[in-house]
Design an enzyme around this catalytic site. Structure first.
Site, PDB file in Angstrom:
ATOM      1  N   LYS A  71       0.821  -1.163  -0.049  1.00  0.00           N
ATOM      2  CA  LYS A  71       0.074   0.067  -0.125  1.00  0.00           C
ATOM      3  C   LYS A  71       0.879   1.375   0.027  1.00  0.00           C
ATOM      4  O   LYS A  71       1.653   1.303   0.720  1.00  0.00           O
ATOM      5  CB  LYS A  71      -0.849  -0.005   1.256  1.00  0.00           C
ATOM      6  CG  LYS A  71      -1.998   1.197   1.152  1.00  0.00           C
ATOM      7  CD  LYS A  71      -3.306   0.722   0.181  1.00  0.00           C
ATOM      8  CE  LYS A  71      -4.077   1.945   0.128  1.00  0.00           C
ATOM      9  NZ  LYS A  71      -3.550   2.894  -1.024  1.00  0.00           N
ATOM     10  N   LYS A  95       4.036   2.484   8.987  1.00  0.00           N
ATOM     11  CA  LYS A  95       2.896   3.251   9.175  1.00  0.00           C
ATOM     12  C   LYS A  95       1.515   2.132   9.382  1.00  0.00           C
ATOM     13  O   LYS A  95       0.728   2.276  10.129  1.00  0.00           O
ATOM     14  CB  LYS A  95       2.696   4.215   8.080  1.00  0.00           C
ATOM     15  CG  LYS A  95       1.339   5.263   8.448  1.00  0.00           C
ATOM     16  CD  LYS A  95       1.361   6.094   7.089  1.00  0.00           C
ATOM     17  CE  LYS A  95       2.499   6.944   7.062  1.00  0.00           C
ATOM     18  NZ  LYS A  95       2.356   7.903   5.949  1.00  0.00           N
ATOM     19  N   LYS A 107       5.439   2.143  -2.479  1.00  0.00           N
ATOM     20  CA  LYS A 107       5.355   3.362  -2.937  1.00  0.00           C
ATOM     21  C   LYS A 107       6.041   3.591  -4.446  1.00  0.00           C
ATOM     22  O   LYS A 107       6.436   2.688  -4.734  1.00  0.00           O
ATOM     23  CB  LYS A 107       6.509   4.521  -1.938  1.00  0.00           C
ATOM     24  CG  LYS A 107       6.009   5.658  -2.002  1.00  0.00           C
ATOM     25  CD  LYS A 107       4.837   6.059  -1.088  1.00  0.00           C
ATOM     26  CE  LYS A 107       4.664   7.523  -0.887  1.00  0.00           C
ATOM     27  NZ  LYS A 107       3.376   7.915  -0.127  1.00  0.00           N
ATOM     28  N   THR A 191      -6.028  12.570   5.295  1.00  0.00           N
ATOM     29  CA  THR A 191      -4.592  12.676   5.674  1.00  0.00           C
ATOM     30  C   THR A 191      -4.652  14.017   6.747  1.00  0.00           C
ATOM     31  O   THR A 191      -4.277  14.025   8.096  1.00  0.00           O
ATOM     32  CB  THR A 191      -3.836  12.906   4.901  1.00  0.00           C
ATOM     33  OG1 THR A 191      -3.592  11.736   3.947  1.00  0.00           O
ATOM     34  CG2 THR A 191      -2.261  12.831   5.437  1.00  0.00           C
ATOM     35  N   SER A 351      -7.823   5.202   3.043  1.00  0.00           N
ATOM     36  CA  SER A 351      -7.467   4.227   1.935  1.00  0.00           C
ATOM     37  C   SER A 351      -7.911   2.700   2.352  1.00  0.00           C
ATOM     38  O   SER A 351      -8.304   2.203   1.198  1.00  0.00           O
ATOM     39  CB  SER A 351      -6.106   4.446   1.666  1.00  0.00           C
ATOM     40  OG  SER A 351      -5.741   5.483   0.801  1.00  0.00           O
TER      41      SER A 351
END
Length: 418
Positions: A71, A95, A107, A191, A351
């Site tokens: 993710k 995270k 990423k 966020t 998400s």
């Protein structure tokens, strides 16, 4: 604690090393946790509107998949390179584990200035990049999301490209999509809302009143702008914000709604907004405020300026805004840093909610999403704060100890194949 250089990858490795030593992990497991599972570089040829051909470089890193599918966001930015993407993927691993989400870290990105491309060029670039990633991504493999320089339209193009290649509509391949194609209520500001929840938890922990708290926010973009709005609405005094061209300051407080409208109506920057003084991004970081929110890019608080930071609380809206060297200086000075893998965890939390809703084909209301987000953020903050207190470590060290330990446990439980 050991120190490192200012690069994002070096900072990420120092943070992992500190956590691994605290946990007593052996060298082999430490190396396994440090090394990305997969890291690819792809060529992204782009046919420009004028008929010329431009060849860009894209990346995707899947750092760790022990706890679930990858993710992580996709960023379009000129400084994007493999080391930066590796660092961001590693932070995503910790995270997700810290937030209690069954994902690994990933990423991606393209080294490009998207503002110099037309909409048609951005679409062609995005689709070609997505086509190169089709074998690697998917709802049960790796789920991209927006990041710097990308948005919900970018995710729509990726979803459509992936769906065209696989022969069926796969809404769960990306998150941060428009609501019309499987996006989640509450995702756009998740966020920022997470930053607000983390900041308020820090204020409660330190006995501060939000209504007498001054805040400066570096980065008035997707995260910083809405964070400013949420904090202002909740009673904080946001006195300074900035973007890539500079910042604005008003000791009496800014009106984030008016600033957002100012940009929506065509202004290229917050600089010059009526009733404000102009300042640089460096000046903003060193303002005499209660709380500083770095919400732009990594590596903005360094060994060069850490001694001049006056804020007593730093809440990291961006990924990696404080280098490892600066972290030690801030800790020695008693500055409380709410680390990125906690403070900006709201984005990956929602998400995850979006992915769950896509896989079920059943969607929640915005209130339900926000309630679930609050539960996850407050639980994660409480766990980090408790460990920091009982172990006598910083909030960052505590957050990484929790995240790394959960991933290490997953590896040890699964074993090594073959």
């Amino acid at each position: 604690m050991i120190l490192g250089s200012g690069s994002a990858w070096d900072t990420a490795c120092v943070q992992l090393g500190n956590a691994a030593r605290h946990l007593g992990l052996d060298d082999g497991l430490h190396e396994l946790l440090r090394t990305p599972r997969r890291a690819i570089t792809v060529s992204v040829p782009l046919l420009r509107d004028d008929g010329s051909l431009m060849v860009l470089t894209g990346y995707r890193v899947q750092h760790n998949l022990a706890r679930g599918p990858g993710k992580g966001g996709i960023r379009f930015h000129p400084s994007c390179d493999l080391d930066e993407v590796k660092a961001l993927a590693m932070w995503m691993t910790w995270k997700c584990a810290l937030m209690g989400i069954p994902y690994g870290g990933a990423k991606g990105g393209i080294a490009v200035e998207p503002g110099l491309l037309s909409r048609q060029e951005r679409e062609r670039m995005t689709r070609r990049y997505a086509a190169e990633l089709v074998p690697l991504i998917g709802p049960e493999k790796d789920i991209p999301a927006p990041d710097v320089g990308t948005d919900e339209q970018t995710m729509a193009w990726i979803m459509d490209t992936y769906s065209a290649h696989t022969g069926h509509t796969a809404t769960g391949v990306v998150t941060g999509k428009p609501l019309s194609i499987g996006g989640s209520a509450g995702r756009a500001g998740a966020t920022s809302r997470g930053v607000q929840l983390a900041l308020f938890a820090a204020l409660r922990q330190t006995g501060r009143d939000p209504h007498s708290t001054t805040v400066a926010i570096q980065g008035f973009g997707k995260v910083g702008a809405l964070a400013a709005q949420y904090l202002h609405d909740a009673g904080c005094k946001v006195v300074a914000v900035s973007d890539v061209k500079g910042g604005v300051y008003n000791p009496q407080g800014l009106n984030p709604t008016a600033l957002i409208r100012h940009l929506a109506e065509g202004a290229e920057t917050v600089v010059g907004f009526p009733g404000t003084d102009t300042l640089t991004n460096d000046d903003l970081l060193e303002l005499d405020v209660d709380v500083l929110v770095p919400a732009a890019l990594e590596g903005v608080i360094t060994i060069e300026n850490a001694d001049r930071i006056k804020a007593r609380i730093i809440v990291e809206g961006a990924n990696g805004p404080v280098t490892a060297d600066a972290d030690r200086i801030l800790e020695d000075r008693g500055v409380m840093v709410v680390p990125d893998i906690l403070a900006n965890g709201g984005g990956v939390a929602v998400s995850y909610f979006e992915w769950v809703q896509d896989m079920q084909a059943y969607f929640w209301s915005e209130d339900e999403v926000n309630d679930r987000l609050r539960t996850l953020m407050e639980r994660a903050y409480s766990e980090v704060a408790m460990l920091a207190t009982t172990q006598g470590v910083s909030m960052r060290q505590a957050a990484h100890i929790i995240g790394v330990s959960r991933v290490a446990e997953a590896h040890q439980t699964r074993g090594l194949y073959p």
